[in-house]
Every structure is written in C-alpha cells, then in structure tokens.
Write a protein that holds these residues in place. Structure first.
Motif, mmCIF file in Angstrom:
data_model
loop_
_atom_site.group_PDB
_atom_site.id
_atom_site.type_symbol
_atom_site.label_atom_id
_atom_site.label_comp_id
_atom_site.label_asym_id
_atom_site.label_seq_id
_atom_site.Cartn_x
_atom_site.Cartn_y
_atom_site.Cartn_z
ATOM 1 N N GLU A 1 14.058 10.704 -8.216
ATOM 2 C CA GLU A 1 14.179 9.734 -9.295
ATOM 3 C C GLU A 1 14.684 8.390 -8.772
ATOM 4 N N VAL A 2 15.633 8.453 -7.828
ATOM 5 C CA VAL A 2 16.135 7.219 -7.211
ATOM 6 C C VAL A 2 15.005 6.503 -6.474
ATOM 7 N N CYS A 3 14.189 7.253 -5.729
ATOM 8 C CA CYS A 3 13.075 6.648 -4.996
ATOM 9 C C CYS A 3 12.072 5.998 -5.959
ATOM 10 N N ALA A 4 11.733 6.696 -7.032
ATOM 11 C CA ALA A 4 10.781 6.149 -8.003
ATOM 12 C C ALA A 4 11.337 4.903 -8.687
ATOM 13 N N THR A 5 12.632 4.952 -9.037
ATOM 14 C CA THR A 5 13.264 3.800 -9.672
ATOM 15 C C THR A 5 13.303 2.610 -8.726
ATOM 16 N N ARG A 6 13.572 2.902 -7.451
ATOM 17 C CA ARG A 6 13.643 1.840 -6.454
ATOM 18 C C ARG A 6 12.287 1.145 -6.292
ATOM 19 N N LEU A 7 11.209 1.935 -6.309
ATOM 20 C CA LEU A 7 9.883 1.339 -6.208
ATOM 21 C C LEU A 7 9.579 0.443 -7.405
ATOM 22 N N LYS A 8 9.975 0.885 -8.596
ATOM 23 C CA LYS A 8 9.755 0.074 -9.799
ATOM 24 C C LYS A 8 10.581 -1.206 -9.747
ATOM 25 N N GLN A 9 11.836 -1.081 -9.309
ATOM 26 C CA GLN A 9 12.700 -2.254 -9.208
ATOM 27 C C GLN A 9 12.162 -3.261 -8.197
ATOM 28 N N MET A 10 11.605 -2.741 -7.109
ATOM 29 C CA MET A 10 11.066 -3.630 -6.086
ATOM 30 C C MET A 10 9.906 -4.444 -6.646
ATOM 31 N N THR A 11 9.011 -3.804 -7.355
ATOM 32 C CA THR A 11 7.877 -4.517 -7.955
ATOM 33 C C THR A 11 8.348 -5.519 -8.999
ATOM 34 N N GLN B 1 18.384 20.220 -8.619
ATOM 35 C CA GLN B 1 18.766 19.048 -9.414
ATOM 36 C C GLN B 1 19.077 17.847 -8.518
ATOM 37 N N LEU B 2 19.712 18.128 -7.369
ATOM 38 C CA LEU B 2 19.983 17.044 -6.420
ATOM 39 C C LEU B 2 18.692 16.443 -5.878
ATOM 40 N N LEU B 3 17.735 17.292 -5.533
ATOM 41 C CA LEU B 3 16.445 16.809 -5.056
ATOM 42 C C LEU B 3 15.735 15.976 -6.118
ATOM 43 N N TYR B 4 15.826 16.438 -7.360
ATOM 44 C CA TYR B 4 15.186 15.701 -8.452
ATOM 45 C C TYR B 4 15.829 14.323 -8.619
ATOM 46 N N GLN B 5 17.153 14.275 -8.503
ATOM 47 C CA GLN B 5 17.846 12.985 -8.604
ATOM 48 C C GLN B 5 17.424 12.032 -7.489
ATOM 49 N N GLN B 6 17.245 12.583 -6.294
ATOM 50 C CA GLN B 6 16.835 11.741 -5.169
ATOM 51 C C GLN B 6 15.419 11.195 -5.371
ATOM 52 N N GLY C 1 0.812 -1.210 0.000
ATOM 53 C CA GLY C 1 0.000 0.000 0.000
ATOM 54 C C GLY C 1 0.845 1.259 0.000
ATOM 55 N N THR C 2 1.915 1.244 0.790
ATOM 56 C CA THR C 2 2.802 2.413 0.843
ATOM 57 C C THR C 2 3.486 2.643 -0.501
ATOM 58 N N ALA C 3 3.971 1.565 -1.125
ATOM 59 C CA ALA C 3 4.626 1.702 -2.428
ATOM 60 C C ALA C 3 3.664 2.274 -3.469
ATOM 61 N N HIS C 4 2.418 1.845 -3.414
ATOM 62 C CA HIS C 4 1.427 2.366 -4.363
ATOM 63 C C HIS C 4 1.134 3.845 -4.101
ATOM 64 N N GLU C 5 1.013 4.202 -2.819
ATOM 65 C CA GLU C 5 0.680 5.582 -2.474
ATOM 66 C C GLU C 5 1.841 6.542 -2.718
ATOM 67 N N LEU C 6 3.077 6.056 -2.619
ATOM 68 C CA LEU C 6 4.240 6.931 -2.816
ATOM 69 C C LEU C 6 4.416 7.337 -4.270
ATOM 70 N N THR D 1 2.330 8.593 -6.478
ATOM 71 C CA THR D 1 1.699 9.884 -6.825
ATOM 72 C C THR D 1 2.473 11.071 -6.278
ATOM 73 N N PRO D 2 2.801 11.129 -4.981
ATOM 74 C CA PRO D 2 3.563 12.291 -4.497
ATOM 75 C C PRO D 2 4.944 12.415 -5.131
ATOM 76 N N LEU D 3 5.588 11.303 -5.448
ATOM 77 C CA LEU D 3 6.895 11.384 -6.094
ATOM 78 C C LEU D 3 6.775 11.992 -7.491
ATOM 79 N N SER D 4 5.741 11.586 -8.226
ATOM 80 C CA SER D 4 5.525 12.166 -9.562
ATOM 81 C C SER D 4 5.246 13.657 -9.459
ATOM 82 N N THR D 5 4.439 14.034 -8.462
ATOM 83 C CA THR D 5 4.129 15.461 -8.266
ATOM 84 C C THR D 5 5.389 16.244 -7.929
ATOM 85 N N MET D 6 6.230 15.702 -7.061
ATOM 86 C CA MET D 6 7.471 16.377 -6.675
ATOM 87 C C MET D 6 8.398 16.548 -7.882
#
Length: 417
Positions: A251-261, A244-249, A210-215, A217-222
C-alpha cells in the motif's frame, strides 16, 4: 561562427590608438620637420576617421548582430581612409605606410577567404598608387635643401616606430581575438555537455515513467492476493500479522507512486515559498518517518531572518536524497547545518562514514556512478540536476575530522523571481 561584434569592438579600439598616433605624427611633421602639409585635408581625413569610430561605438550598443559583410565594410572604410591620409603625407615614402597591413591581418584572422582576397587586392592597389601619386612631406628647393642623411635617419626612425606600433596593435588584436574564440569554444563545449546531460536525464525520466506505470499492475495483484491470504489464515495469528505487514508495504508503494505522479503535476502549476529553516525542518521530519534509526543534530548557523526558498517536491526530495546518502554511510550522529549570507544559502551534512576516494570524487554526479555497494547510482545525479535548475550546486568533500561533508549551495532570490 566568428564573434564579429567583439571583433568590431576591438577594431574600434585599434582605430582610436591609430587616430592618436597619427595626430602626434602630424604635429611632429609640422612643428618638428617644418613639413609643408595641407592641414585642412589631413584634418578632414582624421575627422572622418573619428566620426566613423563614433558611429561604430553607437552601433555596438544596438541589439542587431554584426554580420560578416558589415565587418568587411568597416575594414574597407578603414583602409580607404588610411590611404587618403597617406596620400596627403608622402604616400609610399611615409614610414607609416605599413599601417595598411593592419586591416589585412585582421581580415585574415576573422573573415572568410573571398573577403580576405578582396582586401588584399585593394591594399596592393592603394600601395601601388601611392608610389606615384602623393603629396610630398618635404618639398626641396634650391634655396632650402635638407641634408640627405638627416632625412634618411628620420625615415629609419619613423620606420622603427611604425614597426613597433604595428607589432603592438596586431599582437593585441590577435590575443583578444584568440580569447574570444576560446570563450566560444568553451561555450560550445558546455552546450555539448548540457545536451548529453539532458539526454541522460530524459532517458532516466522515460525509464522511471515506464517503471512506475508497469509497477501498478503487479502491486494491485499482490494486494488482492494478500487480502485473500488474510481471509484464509484468520486463525493463524503469526502468519496473519506478516501478511498484514506485507499488505501495508504494498500500500505504501502504491501510494508513493500516486504521490509521485500528483506531485509532478502540482509542481508545474504552483510554487510555495518557505523560510529555509521550515524547509529543512519539514525535510528532517520526513526523514524521521522513513528512517527512525537515523540520529542527527540540526544547527542553524545563519544570523537574522532566514531567506525564503522555493519549496517544491523535487527540491525537498533532493535534500532528502543527500541526507539518506549520508545516513547510508553512517546513520549515527549526523551533523546538519543551515547557514546563509546575503547571496547564498548553505546546507551542510557531515557523516562519519568511510569518506570518498579520489576516483569517486571525480565521477560523483554522473549517472550510474555510486559510492555504495548497492543502489543504481542515479540519486546524486538527479539531485545535482534538480539543484542546477535552481542555480544551485552540491559538492562532497572528505572532512578533516573524518567522514564526508556534503554541501549544498542555493542562491537567495526574491519571491517574484
């Protein structure tokens, strides 16, 4: 539920001992007391008892479960053959008459009430009939009279031997039955603990999904907002660099969620086997990317070719979690060892942190229990759960030289296991 297979096995052991004892008693009665016995009838009864025991042994090797009615039937057959044997050997005057109590005591400890009462009624009927109908061991005549006191002494000695054997047989069976019941109780307790453990794991998995699914949307918005801020602050180098550093971070979080799935899907369909050394080296490389501040010394202690391990994402993540925990205690000079023997693979991590207290060691591996001031307390729980899937184990000790020693044990298997 009673373990009637184990009870039937113990009954066959008791039957073997009884057969041996009755054979000795018959030999003593014939050659020691010069008793006038019907050897053919007694031998046929003992032979029937032995044949029943052989059938019982053969039946125990079959895959079918031993039911309560079957065990009851075995006790009835045992009791009937004892009655027939006593009929040919003096009936109620035989000091071994109390042998009839053995099936009743076994039934009282293993069967339900209705079966116990049926056996009790049958034993009373057999004993009562043997008071009047039996073939005497010694037939007195005018020409051959035995002294009454000598016969009485023999009877007393026989009663003592019978009592001793009955005590030994009953005690042995009750002890073995109690051990069997204790093993069943321990198994039920383990199943209960496993059920609780699975429920906790399912709850964590549900929350994580549930957390991975909910995260997402806010990551895309950020990411959208950060891109807009980068466009607006093109002429502010310091702020642009932070954005740019924040954007990279993110991006890492979003990529990590995709990799986990994706890794969860792949893990169920493919399994890769790697030497243990390659698995640990790949894990350490991933650690260095994530935590370049950690310094470590890696040593291979095992001799010969390294064993192969099932290289899955969950297993690598479990080992990485343990190294991260050690690095959280003290990131400097981690000592990592890989060892193996013919049965097990050992992975050890020695950190130079404050160690673990006795209270913490009792609760390690339970959900929401952490030894750190931060964290959710689920990392070690998930790690222990993952290792248990591979029949492995993780233990934490206070190292004699200081710090904590984390030891992972994994069994060595063939690739096709």
């Amino acid at each position: 539920m009673a373990n009637h297979r184990e009870n039937l096995l113990q009954l066959s052991y008791i039957r073997s001992v009884t057969l041996f004892g009755q054979c000795l008693a018959v030999i003593f009665a014939i050659y020691g007391l010069h008793a006038d016995l019907n050897v053919w009838k007694i031998s046929s009864t003992l032979g029937t008892l032995a044949f029943l025991n052989l059938i019982t042994y053969a039946r125990l090797f079959s895959p079918w479960p031993v039911t309560e009615p079957e065990f009851f039937t075995q006790l009835i057959a045992e009791m009937s053959l004892y009655g027939a044997l006593l009929f040919h050997m003096g009936g109620a005057t035989n000091p071994f008459i109390f042998l009839l109590l053995v099936p009743l005591i076994i039934a009282s400890a293993t069967l339900s009430k209705r079966y116990v009462w049926l056996i009790a009624v049958m034993i009373v009927a057999i004993y009562s009939s043997l008071l009047f109908y039996y073939e005497p061991i010694l037939k007195l005549s005018n020409s051959h009279q035995h002294r009454i006191m000598e016969l009485f002494d023999i009877h007393i000695v026989g009663m003592w031997i019978n009592f001793l054997l009955t005590v030994l047989v009953i005690t042995y069976f009750i002890v073995r039955m109690r051990q069997s019941m204790q093993q069943q109780q321990d198994k039920l307790e383990q199943e209960r603990e496993k059920h609780i453990h699975d429920q906790q794991l399912l709850s964590l998995a549900t929350m994580a999904a549930g957390t991975a699914h909910e995260l997402g949307t806010p990551l895309s918005t950020m990411q959208v907002l950060l891109k807009e801020l980068e466009h607006e602050h093109q002429h502010t180098p310091d702020l642009l660099e932070d954005l740019q550093l924040l954007y990279q971070q993110t991006e890492v979080c979003a990529t990590r969620l995709k990799q986990m799935t994706q890794s969860v899907k792949e893990e169920h369909s493919t399994t890769q086997w790697l030497p243990a050394t390659e698995l640990i080296e790949a894990t350490l490389e991933q650690l260095m990317v994530q935590r370049p501040d950690v310094s470590q010394t890696y040593t291979v202690m095992g001799l010969g070719e390294p064993p192969y391990l099932s290289c899955t994402t969950s297993l690598k993540q479990s080992l990485l979690n343990l190294i991260n925990n050690a690095a959280d205690a003290n990131p400097k000079d981690l000592q990592i060892e890989l060892d193996w023997d013919q049965q097990q693979t050992y992975f050890r991590i020695h950190d130079w942190g404050p160690g673990i207290s006795l209270e913490q060691s009792d609760n390690l591996g339970k959900p929401f229990i952490t030894t750190k001031g931060k964290g959710l307390g689920i990392g070690l729980f998930l790690t222990a759960t993952t290792l248990a899937r591979y029949d492995g184990d993780v233990r934490l000790y206070n190292h004699p030289e200081g710090g904590t020693l984390t030891e992972v044990t994994l069994p060595i298997r063939q690739k096709n296991d």
